[in-house]
Design a protein around this motif. Structure first.
Motif, mmCIF file in Angstrom:
data_model
loop_
_atom_site.group_PDB
_atom_site.id
_atom_site.type_symbol
_atom_site.label_atom_id
_atom_site.label_comp_id
_atom_site.label_asym_id
_atom_site.label_seq_id
_atom_site.Cartn_x
_atom_site.Cartn_y
_atom_site.Cartn_z
ATOM 1 N N ASP A 141 53.216 43.245 25.584
ATOM 2 C CA ASP A 141 54.551 42.650 25.616
ATOM 3 C C ASP A 141 54.864 41.853 24.358
ATOM 4 O O ASP A 141 55.959 41.938 23.808
ATOM 5 N N GLU A 142 53.907 41.031 23.919
ATOM 6 C CA GLU A 142 54.102 40.186 22.745
ATOM 7 C C GLU A 142 52.819 40.158 21.933
ATOM 8 O O GLU A 142 51.723 40.318 22.479
ATOM 9 N N SER A 143 52.968 39.927 20.632
ATOM 10 C CA SER A 143 51.784 39.936 19.783
ATOM 11 C C SER A 143 52.030 39.125 18.516
ATOM 12 O O SER A 143 53.099 39.205 17.914
ATOM 13 N N SER B 262 50.934 43.182 30.104
ATOM 14 C CA SER B 262 51.390 43.364 31.475
ATOM 15 C C SER B 262 50.639 44.545 32.069
ATOM 16 O O SER B 262 50.589 45.628 31.468
ATOM 17 N N ILE B 263 50.068 44.336 33.239
ATOM 18 C CA ILE B 263 49.253 45.356 33.899
ATOM 19 C C ILE B 263 49.795 45.560 35.305
ATOM 20 O O ILE B 263 50.095 44.588 36.012
ATOM 21 N N GLU B 264 49.937 46.816 35.713
ATOM 22 C CA GLU B 264 50.372 47.125 37.069
ATOM 23 C C GLU B 264 49.356 48.050 37.723
ATOM 24 O O GLU B 264 48.971 49.071 37.150
ATOM 25 N N ASN B 265 48.921 47.652 38.925
ATOM 26 C CA ASN B 265 47.954 48.428 39.691
ATOM 27 C C ASN B 265 48.447 48.612 41.112
ATOM 28 O O ASN B 265 49.155 47.755 41.659
ATOM 29 N N SER B 266 48.029 49.696 41.740
ATOM 30 C CA SER B 266 48.325 49.963 43.139
ATOM 31 C C SER B 266 47.011 50.005 43.912
ATOM 32 O O SER B 266 46.079 50.706 43.533
ATOM 33 N N TRP B 267 46.936 49.236 45.001
ATOM 34 C CA TRP B 267 45.751 49.216 45.853
ATOM 35 C C TRP B 267 45.999 50.200 46.988
ATOM 36 O O TRP B 267 46.852 49.977 47.859
ATOM 37 N N ASN B 268 45.234 51.290 46.981
ATOM 38 C CA ASN B 268 45.501 52.414 47.871
ATOM 39 C C ASN B 268 44.403 52.605 48.905
ATOM 40 O O ASN B 268 43.216 52.459 48.604
ATOM 41 N N GLU C 227 49.943 45.182 42.617
ATOM 42 C CA GLU C 227 49.438 44.111 41.755
ATOM 43 C C GLU C 227 50.160 44.137 40.418
ATOM 44 O O GLU C 227 50.255 45.182 39.767
ATOM 45 N N ARG C 228 50.659 42.978 40.025
ATOM 46 C CA ARG C 228 51.197 42.789 38.676
ATOM 47 C C ARG C 228 50.426 41.645 38.033
ATOM 48 O O ARG C 228 50.384 40.541 38.587
ATOM 49 N N THR C 229 49.813 41.924 36.907
ATOM 50 C CA THR C 229 48.982 40.930 36.244
ATOM 51 C C THR C 229 49.497 40.679 34.837
ATOM 52 O O THR C 229 49.708 41.624 34.074
ATOM 53 N N ALA C 230 49.708 39.416 34.524
ATOM 54 C CA ALA C 230 50.050 38.999 33.159
ATOM 55 C C ALA C 230 48.788 38.419 32.532
ATOM 56 O O ALA C 230 48.167 37.503 33.092
ATOM 57 N N ALA C 231 48.396 38.959 31.385
ATOM 58 C CA ALA C 231 47.180 38.532 30.690
ATOM 59 C C ALA C 231 47.566 38.040 29.299
ATOM 60 O O ALA C 231 48.087 38.812 28.486
ATOM 61 N N ALA C 232 47.326 36.768 29.035
ATOM 62 C CA ALA C 232 47.660 36.174 27.734
ATOM 63 C C ALA C 232 46.366 35.823 27.007
ATOM 64 O O ALA C 232 45.587 34.986 27.483
ATOM 65 N N TRP C 233 46.143 36.468 25.885
ATOM 66 C CA TRP C 233 44.942 36.272 25.072
ATOM 67 C C TRP C 233 45.298 35.427 23.862
ATOM 68 O O TRP C 233 46.328 35.644 23.214
ATOM 69 N N SER C 234 44.430 34.454 23.527
ATOM 70 C CA SER C 234 44.701 33.639 22.336
ATOM 71 C C SER C 234 43.401 33.176 21.707
ATOM 72 O O SER C 234 42.407 32.916 22.400
#
Length: 311
Positions: free
Chosen positions: A130-132, A140-146, A155-162
């Motif tokens: 999303d940003e860099s 932004s990560i989207e997963n489906s638990w099936n 699942e929606r996961t926001a991951a911010a690395w710094s």
């Protein structure tokens, strides 16, 4: 390469996932979307961060170690989940009850002791940059638990690395929205977990200093370590370097006790150790955690200060 010359992070394909690539060519973080070819991983799902590295480039996480072949880097899953909804059973015949509960039990952790693992898969949908900048990036990560072919949780996961100089920081916000009523059953462990290296002398620290508490046990929630703002794991590797990882709990999360047995080399703030957690269908459960990856000792400014508990 000077700071003025550094290029921003990019997201690039990687075997079994997507790699966050620094402008100078380093790969400090990978998100695995599927099981790597030739891996010892026995869980049905990958959907984890591995490897995750310190500023010096040392890997801190582990994937499918011989002692627990379903553990996988930094991941989120539970091994005792119940999905349920009201169901119309009238189609089953005139003697059947008109209504009842349709129920699915699931283990997405991969243990298989308390719920089925067969056909329980966390399936990745997207991984997006999303940003860099030259020192940070947001994914932004989207997963489906099936369960079988049926999706029961999104699942929606926001991951911010710094990069913070003396440490790398990974801020994670998980938003989990069940499509059926969800019960996360009481267990000693499960949920957010950082599985770490075990090839050296290791120890744990907390806000009170080096931890001397007895080890937690998977069958006894009452033996978990007490709630705390953070716990850190450090290890002196065979090459002589000391590296580590701190996990900081967010104050808005449900109360956790911590399942950090020394013989499993993981950090696990467990929101279900004191009792089950119920989530209504369509209502999001939001969980936030900060990981601080460091060389040497835990950096006081990022781990030990009061502000550190609010990633």
């Amino acid at each position: 390469m000077t700071a003025m010359q550094r290029k921003p992070y990019t997201l690039e394909p990687y075997p079994a996932g997507m790699a966050l690539r620094a402008g100078d060519g380093r790969t400090p973080l990978v998100y695995l979307t599927t099981r790597p070819e030739g891996s010892n991983l026995r869980a049905n799902s990958a959907c984890c961060f591995h490897p995750v590295t310190t500023p010096s480039g040392e890997r801190v996480t582990d994937l499918a170690p011989g002692d627990h072949v379903h553990h996988r880097g930094v991941f989120l899953a539970w091994h005792s989940m119940t999905f349920q909804r009201k169901a119309d059973f009238s189609r089953m015949g005139p003697t059947a009850p008109r209504y009842g509960m349709d129920m699915r039990r699931a283990d997405f952790w991969g243990w298989g002791e308390f719920a089925p693992t067969a056909d329980r898969v966390i399936e990745n949908r997207t991984v997006r940059l999303d940003e860099s900048t030259d020192r940070s990036a947001t994914l932004s990560i989207e997963n489906s638990w099936n369960v079988g072919k049926q999706s029961l949780l999104q699942e929606r996961t926001a991951a911010a690395w710094s990069e913070r100089g003396d440490a790398n920081v990974l801020d994670l916000t998980y938003t989990l929205t069940p499509e059926w009523t969800l019960i996360l059953n009481q267990t000693a462990f499960g949920g957010f977990c950082a599985r770490l290296r075990n090839d050296g002398d290791s120890w744990y620290e907390s806000p009170g200093g080096r931890v001397t508490l007895p080890d937690a046990h998977y069958s006894a929630p009452e033996l978990n370590w007490p709630a705390a703002d953070w716990y850190a794991y450090a290890i002196t590797l065979r090459n002589g370097r000391t590296v580590g990882c701190a996990v900081i709990d967010h104050p808005a999360n449900p109360k956790s006790t911590w399942h950090n047995p020394r013989y499993v080399w993981m950090i696990n703030p467990c929101i279900v150790a004191d009792g089950p957690v119920n989530v209504a269908a369509g209502q999001p459960l939001v969980l936030r955690y900060r990981l601080v990856l460091f060389d040497g000792q835990p950096p006081a400014a990022l781990v030990k200060s009061p502000s550190a508990v609010r990633p």
